[in-house]
Design a protein around this motif. Structure first.
Motif, PDB file in Angstrom:
ATOM      1  N   GLY A  84       0.817  -1.213   0.000  1.00 27.73           N
ATOM      2  CA  GLY A  84       0.000   0.000   0.000  1.00 27.73           C
ATOM      3  C   GLY A  84       0.845   1.256   0.000  1.00 27.73           C
ATOM      4  N   GLY A  85       0.174   2.393   0.164  1.00 29.60           N
ATOM      5  CA  GLY A  85       0.848   3.686   0.125  1.00 29.60           C
ATOM      6  C   GLY A  85       1.906   3.833   1.214  1.00 29.60           C
ATOM      7  N   THR A  86       1.600   3.351   2.397  1.00 29.66           N
ATOM      8  CA  THR A  86       2.524   3.488   3.519  1.00 29.66           C
ATOM      9  C   THR A  86       3.833   2.757   3.225  1.00 29.66           C
ATOM     10  N   ASN A 144       5.824   4.553   0.408  1.00 34.14           N
ATOM     11  CA  ASN A 144       6.516   5.750   0.891  1.00 34.14           C
ATOM     12  C   ASN A 144       7.731   5.384   1.732  1.00 34.14           C
ATOM     13  N   HIS A 155       1.736  13.381   4.143  1.00 34.66           N
ATOM     14  CA  HIS A 155       1.080  12.334   4.942  1.00 34.66           C
ATOM     15  C   HIS A 155       2.083  11.824   5.981  1.00 34.66           C
ATOM     16  N   ALA A 179       2.872   8.956   6.557  1.00 35.49           N
ATOM     17  CA  ALA A 179       3.656   7.863   5.964  1.00 35.49           C
ATOM     18  C   ALA A 179       4.873   8.376   5.209  1.00 35.49           C
ATOM     19  N   MET A 187       4.467  15.421  -1.958  1.00 35.72           N
ATOM     20  CA  MET A 187       3.234  14.764  -2.407  1.00 35.72           C
ATOM     21  C   MET A 187       2.666  15.477  -3.621  1.00 35.72           C
ATOM     22  N   ALA A 209      -0.747  15.465  -4.442  1.00 36.52           N
ATOM     23  CA  ALA A 209      -1.926  16.173  -3.932  1.00 36.52           C
ATOM     24  C   ALA A 209      -2.137  15.793  -2.478  1.00 36.52           C
ATOM     25  N   ASN A 264      -4.026  14.903   0.976  1.00 36.79           N
ATOM     26  CA  ASN A 264      -5.188  14.084   1.293  1.00 36.79           C
ATOM     27  C   ASN A 264      -6.217  14.795   2.157  1.00 36.79           C
ATOM     28  N   ASP A 314       4.589  11.239  -3.507  1.00 38.90           N
ATOM     29  CA  ASP A 314       3.466  10.476  -2.963  1.00 38.90           C
ATOM     30  C   ASP A 314       2.256  10.853  -3.819  1.00 38.90           C
ATOM     31  N   VAL A 372      -0.533   9.079  -4.041  1.00 42.45           N
ATOM     32  CA  VAL A 372      -1.648   8.225  -3.616  1.00 42.45           C
ATOM     33  C   VAL A 372      -3.001   8.885  -3.910  1.00 42.45           C
ATOM     34  N   GLN A 373      -3.082  10.213  -3.737  1.00 43.09           N
ATOM     35  CA  GLN A 373      -4.367  10.884  -3.968  1.00 43.09           C
ATOM     36  C   GLN A 373      -4.613  11.186  -5.453  1.00 43.09           C
ATOM     37  N   SER A 382      -1.663   3.714  -4.158  1.00 39.14           N
ATOM     38  CA  SER A 382      -2.355   2.771  -3.268  1.00 39.14           C
ATOM     39  C   SER A 382      -3.730   2.457  -3.858  1.00 39.14           C
ATOM     40  N   HIS A 411      -6.622   1.264  -2.765  1.00 39.61           N
ATOM     41  CA  HIS A 411      -7.939   1.588  -2.171  1.00 39.61           C
ATOM     42  C   HIS A 411      -8.310   3.049  -2.334  1.00 39.61           C
ATOM     43  N   LYS A 412      -7.382   3.881  -2.827  1.00 43.10           N
ATOM     44  CA  LYS A 412      -7.728   5.276  -3.083  1.00 43.10           C
ATOM     45  C   LYS A 412      -8.336   5.451  -4.470  1.00 43.10           C
TER      46      LYS A 412
HETATM   47  C1  LIG Z   1      -3.941   7.098   2.160  1.00 43.76           C
HETATM   48  C2  LIG Z   1      -2.654   7.787   1.923  1.00 43.76           C
HETATM   49  C3  LIG Z   1      -1.430   7.160   2.226  1.00 43.76           C
HETATM   50  C4  LIG Z   1      -1.372   5.800   2.873  1.00 43.76           C
HETATM   51  O1  LIG Z   1      -1.780   4.792   2.013  1.00 43.76           O
HETATM   52  P1  LIG Z   1      -2.203   3.336   2.593  1.00 43.76           P
HETATM   53  O2  LIG Z   1      -2.427   2.517   1.382  1.00 43.76           O
HETATM   54  O3  LIG Z   1      -3.443   3.573   3.388  1.00 43.76           O
HETATM   55  O4  LIG Z   1      -1.060   2.862   3.418  1.00 43.76           O
HETATM   56  C5  LIG Z   1      -0.271   7.847   1.939  1.00 43.76           C
HETATM   57  N1  LIG Z   1      -0.287   9.073   1.390  1.00 43.76           N
HETATM   58  C6  LIG Z   1      -1.430   9.701   1.082  1.00 43.76           C
HETATM   59  C7  LIG Z   1      -1.380  11.048   0.443  1.00 43.76           C
HETATM   60  C8  LIG Z   1      -2.655   9.080   1.339  1.00 43.76           C
HETATM   61  O5  LIG Z   1      -3.790   9.719   1.047  1.00 43.76           O
END
Ligand SMILES: *Cc1c(COP(=O)(O)O)cnc(C)c1O
Length: 369
Positions: free
Chosen positions: A49-51, A54, A79, A81, A127, A129, A131, A156, A158-159, A179, A181-182
């Motif tokens: 995942g994102g964590t 990163n 974030h 992370a 990052m 964008a 979150n 990052d 993720v968003q 990630s 799930h986003k």
């Molecule tokens: C959700 C998020 C993360 C963490 O991602 P996970 O998959 O939940 O570990 C990291 N950075 C940003 C910007 C996020 O929105």
């Protein structure tokens, strides 16, 4: 995903034919993902995942380059992370971490970032964008600064993945986290893009998976699900953007029109299509969340990862809000299935709840006066 949880339960690293089918599914998923992002298949590493992406990017690059210097740069609104691995570099590996402030609208100014750079800078992480307040950062400009100096640049994203266009062929980015799930994929699966030639040490060692860059048996179902989710998100990105913007803009306009002493946090132009973030003077964000939930509206104050903590959001304090203002903030995001009726109802409920909370607060104040 379902066949890889029930029928084909094989380990993709095994020899038998069923395992080869699982391997092919992982390879096809990787091709889909790099196709959506403009990367090459040997540049995409699957993670949890994102964590993890990163952590792997930041510690992996900084530690691989520590002989060249122990200075890293990031922004104040990352974030956790990103911020916590940075803190770890500082506390456990004696790095210097420069934290670049952001403007009051939540945007990183590349010239401020440039001023923190030193000959011994070995990594920049910013990052794409945010979150919480949805601000979109000038990663192109920052990437150019990094490239001029030969410093690896981690983003990052993720968003952003699935929400905005990403083309790694042209973006000056060396490492990028996503990630699933986003973007409506499964939880617990993500990826890290590592551009060819980027110095990097694996966070996880063990088996030889992912070309020795991330050990551990692949989450086949998760990987397949992530690829399909990204494919679908990229396929109707423009429609989704237009839909989200229309709802979000209506939400912001109506909240501002009907609820006095309200502020929008974050830049209105440089912003993710789905994000709205408000501060209501004299209101407790947490109690607002509970009341909204009872009305069937799911919202959050800071980041979902830190809710439950009483600390005000570091993002909101970084854009200049006081602790009280930060605690009076609310983040509302719209999704693919959100409707205009839901916006109208949300505003109605908010008008009522904010009014009631302010009334209760002023009564309590009068009683104690
Ligand atoms: C959700 C998020 C993360 C963490 O991602 P996970 O998959 O939940 O570990 C990291 N950075 C940003 C910007 C996020 O929105």
């Amino acid at each position: 995903m379902e066949p890889f949880l029930s029928q084909n339960y094989a380990n993709p690293s095994s020899i038998y034919r069923m395992a080869q089918a699982a391997r092919s599914a992982v390879d096809a998923a990787r091709d889909t993902i790099v196709g959506c992002l403009g990367a090459r298949s040997d540049e995409m590493i699957f993670t949890s995942g994102g964590t993890e992406s990163n952590n792997a990017a930041i510690k992996g690059t900084a530690l691989a380059r520590q002989m060249a210097g122990r200075h890293v740069v990031t922004s104040a609104i990352e974030h956790h992370a990103v911020l916590y691995p940075m803190q770890e570099l500082q506390e456990r590996f004696h790095f210097d971490v420069a934290i670049v402030p952001v403007s009051s609208s939540g945007v990183v100014d590349p010239t401020w970032l440039q001023q923190t750079l030193r000959p011994e800078t070995v990594l920049i992480s910013c990052m794409w964008a945010n979150n919480e307040i949805g601000t979109v950062q000038p990663v192109e400009e920052i990437g150019k600064l990094a490239r001029d100096l030969g410093v690896p640049f981690h983003v990052d994203a993720v968003q952003v993945a699935g929400a905005l266009t990403i083309d790694l062929r042209h973006a000056p980015i060396d490492l990028m986290s996503i990630s699933a799930h986003k973007f409506y994929g499964p939880k617990g699966i993500g990826a890290l893009y590592v551009r060819r030639g980027t110095p990097w040490w694996p966070l996880l060692v063990g088996g030889r998976q992912e070309r020795n860059r991330r050990a551990g048996t692949e989450n086949v179902a998760g990987i397949v699900g992530m690829a399909e989710a990204l494919r679908l998100a990229c396929l109707d990105r423009e429609t989704a953007q237009a839909h989200a913007c229309a709802l979000r803009d209506c939400l912001i306009a109506e909240v501002m029109r009907r609820i006095p002493n309200t502020h929008v946090n974050g830049d209105l132009e440089r912003r993710l299509p789905n994000n709205a973030n408000f501060t209501f003077d004299g209101v407790q964000g947490e109690s607002l969340l509970v009341a909204l939930d009872l009305a069937g509206i799911m919202a959050s104050s800071g980041s979902a990862c830190t809710s439950g903590s009483t600390e005000p959001s570091h993002v909101l304090t970084a854009i200049g809000l006081s602790d009280d203002e930060a605690r009076g903030s609310l983040r509302l995001t719209v999704g693919r299935e959100s409707t205009m009726e839901e916006m109208v109802r949300t505003v109605d409920v908010l008008v009522h709840l904010v009014e009631r909370q302010r009334l209760t607060a002023s009564k309590t104040q009068r009683a104690t006066a």
